[in-house]
Design an enzyme around this catalytic site. Structure first.
Site, PDB file in Angstrom:
ATOM      1  N   TYR A 129       0.795  -1.263   0.053  1.00 33.08           N
ATOM      2  CA  TYR A 129      -0.033  -0.019  -0.110  1.00 33.08           C
ATOM      3  C   TYR A 129       0.723   1.149   0.121  1.00 33.08           C
ATOM      4  O   TYR A 129       0.184   2.275   0.021  1.00 33.08           O
ATOM      5  CB  TYR A 129      -0.978  -0.078   1.043  1.00 33.08           C
ATOM      6  CG  TYR A 129      -2.041  -0.945   1.074  1.00 33.08           C
ATOM      7  CD1 TYR A 129      -1.769  -2.382   0.979  1.00 33.08           C
ATOM      8  CD2 TYR A 129      -3.390  -0.790   1.101  1.00 33.08           C
ATOM      9  CE1 TYR A 129      -2.704  -3.347   0.827  1.00 33.08           C
ATOM     10  CE2 TYR A 129      -4.259  -1.697   0.712  1.00 33.08           C
ATOM     11  CZ  TYR A 129      -4.106  -2.982   0.830  1.00 33.08           C
ATOM     12  OH  TYR A 129      -4.927  -3.884   0.688  1.00 33.08           O
ATOM     13  N   ASP A 169      -6.204  -6.135   5.299  1.00 35.28           N
ATOM     14  CA  ASP A 169      -7.575  -5.493   4.470  1.00 35.28           C
ATOM     15  C   ASP A 169      -8.449  -6.555   4.236  1.00 35.28           C
ATOM     16  O   ASP A 169      -9.645  -6.498   4.426  1.00 35.28           O
ATOM     17  CB  ASP A 169      -6.709  -4.995   3.140  1.00 35.28           C
ATOM     18  CG  ASP A 169      -7.636  -3.990   2.583  1.00 35.28           C
ATOM     19  OD1 ASP A 169      -8.958  -3.897   2.977  1.00 35.28           O
ATOM     20  OD2 ASP A 169      -7.435  -3.384   1.452  1.00 35.28           O
ATOM     21  N   ASP A 195     -12.029  -7.641   6.523  1.00 35.88           N
ATOM     22  CA  ASP A 195     -13.693  -7.907   5.967  1.00 35.88           C
ATOM     23  C   ASP A 195     -14.327  -9.298   5.876  1.00 35.88           C
ATOM     24  O   ASP A 195     -15.262  -9.347   6.432  1.00 35.88           O
ATOM     25  CB  ASP A 195     -13.734  -7.256   4.556  1.00 35.88           C
ATOM     26  CG  ASP A 195     -13.676  -6.052   4.185  1.00 35.88           C
ATOM     27  OD1 ASP A 195     -13.660  -5.270   5.121  1.00 35.88           O
ATOM     28  OD2 ASP A 195     -13.929  -5.415   3.078  1.00 35.88           O
ATOM     29  N   LYS A 255       3.188 -14.743   4.815  1.00 26.18           N
ATOM     30  CA  LYS A 255       3.265 -15.912   3.793  1.00 26.18           C
ATOM     31  C   LYS A 255       5.078 -15.887   3.624  1.00 26.18           C
ATOM     32  O   LYS A 255       5.617 -15.535   2.604  1.00 26.18           O
ATOM     33  CB  LYS A 255       2.837 -15.427   2.510  1.00 26.18           C
ATOM     34  CG  LYS A 255       3.070 -16.301   1.287  1.00 26.18           C
ATOM     35  CD  LYS A 255       1.808 -17.326   1.479  1.00 26.18           C
ATOM     36  CE  LYS A 255       1.887 -17.966   0.306  1.00 26.18           C
ATOM     37  NZ  LYS A 255       1.132 -19.460   0.385  1.00 26.18           N
ATOM     38  N   ASP A 313      -2.349 -18.408   3.966  1.00 28.31           N
ATOM     39  CA  ASP A 313      -3.461 -19.085   3.292  1.00 28.31           C
ATOM     40  C   ASP A 313      -4.212 -19.980   4.100  1.00 28.31           C
ATOM     41  O   ASP A 313      -5.411 -20.144   4.263  1.00 28.31           O
ATOM     42  CB  ASP A 313      -2.926 -19.935   2.031  1.00 28.31           C
ATOM     43  CG  ASP A 313      -1.502 -20.540   2.269  1.00 28.31           C
ATOM     44  OD1 ASP A 313      -1.420 -20.881   3.404  1.00 28.31           O
ATOM     45  OD2 ASP A 313      -0.797 -20.802   1.295  1.00 28.31           O
TER      46      ASP A 313
END
Ligand code: NAD
Length: 481
Positions: free
Chosen positions: A128, A232, A236, A175, A208
């Protein structure tokens, strides 16, 4: 006399003004000591041609009060407008995004009745940073930046949050099996910081399988800390599976300032009809009260809100026959919460913010810098005139005794020497030049190398210095090595 805490309030767009009025009425009735400065943000400001959606004078208020209670805004369609949230977050250095995702079963439908997870998302770094380039005809690049200070601050924040809120475990998602340097740093710092909090359990999951587990068995998690992109997406997911997207508040915390808001948008279709549910913003207001050191008021508001929900007094979005007792509008919902101030829920778990006042804002402690030595350079080329072998052959003579061509990769796969014909190649090549074993390269040698690459007719698009830090390579070795 109790001193009032100055806060900046923006009523926003769409349903914003209605849910903000409801929220402020409840906070005031509960006895919150607030000195409100109002600013205008959003659509009307964008429409005056201010691309950030916020006027310069409004920054003065935010810098003065350092506390921002913000209603949702409508982002105008079309190009040229900047995201107000991103601007405020970055300008004020709000590095931590904190989002409690709690289920309110059986009042709000969810497959996860026991869910009570807080997602702590790093807010400023990762992909970002907004550093993107088109490098060749075929390839775009976005830089992923993870810093030691950025990571230490967010990880310490997560552990401090857990400690202050009586939570038992902090989980980290990365990751780092693939991104060994960037995500590897995040994981390493997580392990280091965890040692300072022996009473709090800690664990790490590869993102994951961690995300799959979070979506399937959220009750196995407590506080989860993550780099920006994973946070992010998963904040949600977590809010959605809790069943409470319309009920969730979030905090954006920085060293100097903080912003509190609902996670939903401005719902323009519901605007001006006294229909919207003010709960998300009200719970953001509760987080704000804890932050500014008014935990008793925060506790009273939250418990009265839980009691209202439990009594079946619901806005249209939650109303369900058999569960709800009364369908109310925004104003009446706020009135019902005000009537219940001083009461606690009887079935849902009540809350207490005693002991969690304030927001610890950890700073980082810089370690002495490592010894840095340049041992080579990656030169990236835009080239589309043949095979990997052709490129290796044509480029080899640009190397010399100081820096020699060691390897070429395409999208990270080694294609020279000894590449596979089967490997698909784009027009974007990373050409690695290394100094002889044990020797250090100089910037002058790199500049001379680029001169030779240029003279040979190649289009170089960027270089990356290859450095060791205390003897450890500070670069990925490339697949196939
Ligand atoms: P939205 O969250 O505004 O609405 C999604 C759905 O949820 C709609 O059906 C809406 O009616 C319902 N809803 C949302 N909040 C509700 C509430 N409090 N009570 C009852 N129902 C509610 O998302 P959207 O429609 O995608 O976006 C609308 C606008 O909001 C867009 O301009 C978007 O850019 C903006 N937005 C702003 C923020 C913010 O300011 N932080 C966040 C998200 C979206």
């Amino acid at each position: 006399m109790t001193t009032k805490t100055p806060i900046t309030v923006a009523h926003g767009d769409g349903i914003g003004p209605e849910i903000m009025d409801a929220t402020l009425r409840v906070l005031e009735a509960a006895g919150a000591q607030l000195d409100v400065e109002t600013i205008e943000i959003g659509e009307s400001v964008y429409n005056r041609g201010i691309s950030a959606g916020i006027e310069p004078e409004s920054w003065e208020s935010l810098r003065r009060t350092k506390v921002f209670l913000k209603a949702p805004i409508t982002t105008p369609q079309g190009g040229g407008f900047k995201s107000l949230n991103v601007t405020v977050r970055k300008t004020l250095g709000l590095y931590a995004n904190v989002r409690p995702c709690i289920s309110y079963h059986p009042l709000v439908e969810t497959k996860h009745p026991e869910m009570d997870v807080v997602i702590v998302r790093e807010n400023e770094e990762d992909l970002y940073a907004g550093i993107e380039h088109r490098q060749t005809d075929q390839v775009m690049q976005c830089l992923k930046l993870i810093s030691k200070p950025g990571t230490e601050k967010i990880v310490r924040y997560a552990f401090d949050y857990a400690q202050r809120n009586g939570r038992k475990k902090v989980t980290c998602f990365t990751k780092d099996n693939i991104m060994k340097l960037t995500d590897g740093l995040f994981h390493e710092i997580f392990d280091e910081v965890a040692k300072d909090y022996p009473d709090i359990e800690n664990e790490h999951w590869i993102v994951d399988i961690g995300a799959a587990k979070l979506a399937d068995t959220p009750e196995a998690f407590d506080v989860v800390v993550m780099p920006n992109l994973y946070g992010d997406v998963l904040s949600d997911v977590a809010a959605q599976i809790a069943g409470s997207v319309g009920l969730a508040g979030s905090a954006n915390i920085g060293e100097q300032a903080a912003m509190f808001e609902a996670i939903h948008g401005s719902a323009p279709r519901r605007a001006g009809q006294n229909m919207a549910n003010p709960s998300g913003l009200l719970l953001a207001g509760v987080m704000m009260l804890v932050h500014i050191g008014q935990p008793e008021i925060a506790t009273a508001v939250h418990n009265a809100w839980l009691r209202t929900l439990e009594d079946g007094i619901h806005t249209y979005d939650l109303f369900a026959e058999g569960v709800s007792t009364e369908k109310v509008g925004t104003r009446e919902f706020a009135d019902a919460v005000i009537e219940r101030l001083g009461q606690s829920p009887q079935k849902l778990k009540s809350v207490s913010y005693a002991g969690s006042a304030g927001t610890a804002v950890p700073t980082w402690t810089p370690a002495p810098p490592a010894k840095k030595e340049m041992v080579g350079v990656d030169v990236f080329l835009d080239w589309n005139e043949g095979t990997a072998s052709d490129l290796g052959e044509a480029l080899s003579p640009t190397g010399n005794g100081d820096l020699s061509l060691a390897m070429i990769t395409n999208r990270g796969v080694k294609v020279w020497p000894e590449g596979f014909d089967e490997t698909f190649c784009t027009d974007h090549w990373r050409c690695r030049y290394l100094a002889p074993d044990g020797q250090v390269a100089s910037h002058a040698q790199v500049v001379e190398l680029l001169g030779r690459v240029n003279a040979a007719g190649f289009d170089f698009i960027k270089t990356e210095s290859l450095c060791t830090f205390d003897g450890e390579p500070g670069f990925s070795l490339g697949q196939g090595q």
